[in-house]
Design a protein around this motif. Structure first.
Motif, PDB file in Angstrom:
ATOM      1  N   ARG A 170      -6.154 -38.453   6.282  1.00  9.66           N
ATOM      2  CA  ARG A 170      -5.942 -39.614   7.150  1.00  9.66           C
ATOM      3  C   ARG A 170      -5.799 -40.886   6.343  1.00  9.66           C
ATOM      4  N   GLN A 171      -6.605 -41.033   5.273  1.00 10.18           N
ATOM      5  CA  GLN A 171      -6.492 -42.233   4.429  1.00 10.18           C
ATOM      6  C   GLN A 171      -5.136 -42.284   3.724  1.00 10.18           C
ATOM      7  N   VAL A 172      -4.671 -41.111   3.263  1.00  7.59           N
ATOM      8  CA  VAL A 172      -3.355 -41.082   2.599  1.00  7.59           C
ATOM      9  C   VAL A 172      -2.257 -41.460   3.580  1.00  7.59           C
ATOM     10  N   LYS A 184      -9.741 -33.576   5.415  1.00  7.65           N
ATOM     11  CA  LYS A 184      -9.118 -34.201   6.582  1.00  7.65           C
ATOM     12  C   LYS A 184      -9.223 -35.721   6.505  1.00  7.65           C
ATOM     13  N   GLU A 185     -10.409 -36.211   6.088  1.00  4.34           N
ATOM     14  CA  GLU A 185     -10.580 -37.652   5.950  1.00  4.34           C
ATOM     15  C   GLU A 185      -9.633 -38.223   4.896  1.00  4.34           C
ATOM     16  N   ILE A 186      -9.516 -37.522   3.754  1.00  3.46           N
ATOM     17  CA  ILE A 186      -8.602 -37.991   2.707  1.00  3.46           C
ATOM     18  C   ILE A 186      -7.165 -37.986   3.214  1.00  3.46           C
ATOM     19  N   THR A 242      -2.551 -43.436   6.156  1.00  2.58           N
ATOM     20  CA  THR A 242      -2.634 -44.890   6.373  1.00  2.58           C
ATOM     21  C   THR A 242      -2.020 -45.645   5.202  1.00  2.58           C
ATOM     22  N   ASP A 243      -2.332 -45.197   3.959  1.00  2.00           N
ATOM     23  CA  ASP A 243      -1.757 -45.851   2.780  1.00  2.00           C
ATOM     24  C   ASP A 243      -0.234 -45.743   2.772  1.00  2.00           C
ATOM     25  N   LYS A 244       0.281 -44.599   3.204  1.00  2.08           N
ATOM     26  CA  LYS A 244       1.740 -44.440   3.238  1.00  2.08           C
ATOM     27  C   LYS A 244       2.372 -45.394   4.239  1.00  2.08           C
ATOM     28  N   CYS A 245       1.724 -45.598   5.379  1.00  2.00           N
ATOM     29  CA  CYS A 245       2.262 -46.533   6.370  1.00  2.00           C
ATOM     30  C   CYS A 245       2.299 -47.950   5.818  1.00  2.00           C
TER      31      CYS A 245
END
Length: 261
Positions: free
Chosen positions: A206-208, A202-204, A210-213
């Motif tokens: 969310r990070q992915v 789940k944490e990964i 954010t990176d996509k945004c």
């Protein structure tokens, strides 16, 4: 203190343990009223299974408490440890009850094994003795003694075989219990690892996201710059984009006046 304010997982585990303790209390109360040995044995096995489940949940509760120990204040950690100790104490009380009922059950089984249907024998022996001579009574007594000796010898053999079988069964049960305990501990560890892996995924995720945004925003900026460059090339005299660094029209070259003397 309400455990749900600390952790929803701790509150859920505490609720499951409370339900199991209530079920164990009711089960042992009903067990005392059961007279049939086979029914007692079945109910005792069911209660033992519930105690195993309760032990597994207490271990899971302890792991969650240790994981949260660094994030909680000392008073909260003290309260959680006291809660765990209370659970362990209550479970041990049910384990002691189980051992007591198990011992009573074993005693009842031994009594049933050695008791036999002896009703009516005394009256029959009296009737037979009244119609016998002294020699017949002596011969019959000797015969009964021989038969009694044979029965005793057979009983000794049965007891000896039963002890051997019981010893082997106890050793096998002990080995199986240890194996089951190891399997339960391994399953608990696997379940705990799966939950941790799920949280990490789940944490990964969310990070992915954010990176996509961020990548989408950079892409829009690049597209905007390209559009401005194209517009500037098509309309070089457009005043709206004249002052953008690097896109202004080239300055006219100055001609130096040189007057040779």
């Amino acid at each position: 203190m309400d455990l749900s304010s600390i952790s929803e997982e701790l509150a859920e585990i505490d609720g499951q343990i409370t339900d199991l303790f209530r079920s164990l209390s009711n089960g042992f109360q009903k067990l005392e009223k059961v007279k049939d040995v086979s029914r007692q044995s079945r109910q005792l096995e069911e209660l033992t299974e519930k105690m195993r489940e309760c032990k597994r949940l207490i271990k899971e509760f302890d792991r969650e408490v240790k994981e949260m120990e660094n994030r909680n204040d000392p008073n909260t950690n003290k309260m959680l440890n006291e809660k765990k100790q209370s659970m362990v104490k209550e479970l041990n009380s049910y384990v002691a009850l189980k051992k007591q009922h198990q011992a009573n059950l074993e005693n009842n089984k031994r009594v049933d094994l050695f008791d036999g249907p002896n009703e009516g024998f005394g009256e029959e022996n009296v009737l037979l003795a009244s119609s016998m001579t002294n020699q017949q009574l002596i011969d019959h007594g000797n015969q009964m003694m021989d038969e009694t000796d044979e029965v005793i010898e057979r009983s000794k053999k049965v007891v000896h075989d039963t002890i051997n079988v019981g010893t082997e069964t106890a050793a096998a049960l002990k080995a199986q219990t240890e194996q089951m305990s190891r399997i339960v501990n391994e399953l608990d560890s696997i379940h705990f690892s799966v939950r941790k892996a799920s949280k990490l995924v789940k944490e990964i995720g969310r990070q992915v996201a954010t990176d996509k945004c961020i990548m989408a925003l950079l892409f829009l900026i690049v597209i905007g710059v390209i559009v401005i460059i194209i517009v500037k090339l098509v309309h070089p005299n457009n005043k709206d984009i004249r002052d953008i660094p690097g896109l202004a029209p080239p300055a006219m070259s100055r001609r130096l006046l040189w007057n040779p003397s």
